[in-house]
Design a protein around this motif. Sequence first.
Motif, short mmCIF file in Angstrom:
data_model
loop_
_atom_site.label_atom_id
_atom_site.label_comp_id
_atom_site.label_asym_id
_atom_site.label_seq_id
_atom_site.Cartn_x
_atom_site.Cartn_y
_atom_site.Cartn_z
N ILE A 319 0.85 -1.19 0.00
CA ILE A 319 0.00 0.00 0.00
C ILE A 319 0.89 1.24 0.00
O ILE A 319 1.79 1.35 0.83
N PRO A 320 0.67 2.18 -0.92
CA PRO A 320 1.47 3.41 -0.92
C PRO A 320 1.35 4.15 0.41
O PRO A 320 0.25 4.28 0.96
N THR A 321 2.46 4.62 0.92
CA THR A 321 2.45 5.30 2.21
C THR A 321 3.65 6.22 2.31
O THR A 321 4.60 6.11 1.52
N GLN A 322 3.61 7.13 3.27
CA GLN A 322 4.73 8.02 3.52
C GLN A 322 5.45 7.57 4.78
O GLN A 322 4.83 7.40 5.83
N ASP A 323 6.75 7.39 4.66
CA ASP A 323 7.54 6.93 5.80
C ASP A 323 7.58 8.01 6.88
O ASP A 323 7.74 9.20 6.59
N THR A 324 7.44 7.59 8.12
CA THR A 324 7.51 8.52 9.25
C THR A 324 8.94 8.55 9.80
O THR A 324 9.73 7.64 9.54
N PRO A 325 9.28 9.59 10.56
CA PRO A 325 10.62 9.64 11.15
C PRO A 325 10.93 8.42 12.01
O PRO A 325 12.05 7.90 11.98
N GLN A 326 9.93 7.96 12.75
CA GLN A 326 10.15 6.81 13.62
C GLN A 326 10.38 5.54 12.80
O GLN A 326 11.20 4.69 13.17
N TYR A 327 9.68 5.41 11.67
CA TYR A 327 9.89 4.25 10.80
C TYR A 327 11.31 4.28 10.23
O TYR A 327 12.01 3.26 10.23
N ILE A 328 11.74 5.45 9.76
CA ILE A 328 13.10 5.58 9.20
C ILE A 328 14.14 5.27 10.27
O ILE A 328 15.13 4.58 10.02
N TYR A 329 13.90 5.76 11.48
CA TYR A 329 14.82 5.51 12.59
C TYR A 329 14.93 4.01 12.86
O TYR A 329 16.04 3.47 12.99
N MET A 330 13.79 3.33 12.96
CA MET A 330 13.80 1.90 13.28
C MET A 330 14.42 1.09 12.16
O MET A 330 15.11 0.09 12.41
#
Length: 352
Positions: A319-330
């Motif tokens: 599913i298209p989505t925008q990565d969050t800062p917390q997702y990028i961090y993890m």
Amino acid sequence: MKQYQIVSWVIIIGLMLLLQPLDRAVEYDRLVLGLQQPTPWFQIAARGAAGETELAVTGVTGVIVGAALGGFREVAATMLWMKTHEYWESGQALQVKALWLMRLVTLLDPHWLEPWRITAWHLAYNLYVETDDPALQSKYLQMGVDCLKEGVSWNPDRYDLYVELGWTYFDKVEDFEEAAKWFEASKFYPHPEYVDRLVGHAYERMPDIPRALDAYDYRLKRDPTDGTAKGATITIRERYLHPWYFMEEGRHDKALELIDTHLLAKPDSTLALHVKGYLAEQAGDTRLAYETWKRAGDGSALDFHAQRRAVELAHELGIPTQDTPQYIYMQRQARTQKRMDGSVPGRDNLKR
């Protein structure tokens, strides 16, 4: 030299002489307690040459350098710390310079806790909200966490920075497993009672209902009058423990049915939605899990944990989505851990 300059230097030298016994006492305590020694000046200079910190900034006046070189590192750190506040309050143009000075303060006096705490706060909170770039926000989170971890390494026998690091994981990164780990670590040292409750809160939000209940029960054994812990145990036993037991028995439909009953009464309950999202994952219903976590994340702008889980499941579902800062961090943490695991040879591969 003008008369007022001579008087100023006489006063400064006099203050240094008066503080000399205190400085020696601090050094003696460090030796007796086995605390690490502050970074030597030649190493600070080497770091500056390598670009890690900035010794030639305006805030490092001759008086401050003289105090540090004269053995008054704590005095120099205090003077420099006052300068950091002046820079920070001056606005964005000087905030980077303020951070360099804060870093220098931690090198001068690493056993002073406030600079570690405030520097990490500026990184993980204040600078975080100054940008809308998720990648840059995740970088600030990482810098804040790294700052506190280094502070803990210098002050391993005090609870303060363990809790500060745990709170950053809990409140900003929303990695509740890491938060619980650092809260638990702080309990090895004298600590305020609220820390015991924070452990329970972290396990609740994860969610890990049995461990949350254990944490609150532990708190009640220490203080049976703790109303917060008592209320939490009642809520867990009434609403979440039975669905959890059904999940462990493999009766996923029954578990989800029970949690939906609670959501009828409180459809926006963060804890109930977190539990349902987890139950759906354990049932193998990725679509339901995604919808539940997304519902929780959309319902609260500060529910970074739910938002991250929704992004992770969206990627899994395509599913298209925008990565969050917390997702990028993890994701960065996962890659780092993978590299570390790959760099350690297995027992069978070790050369004899």
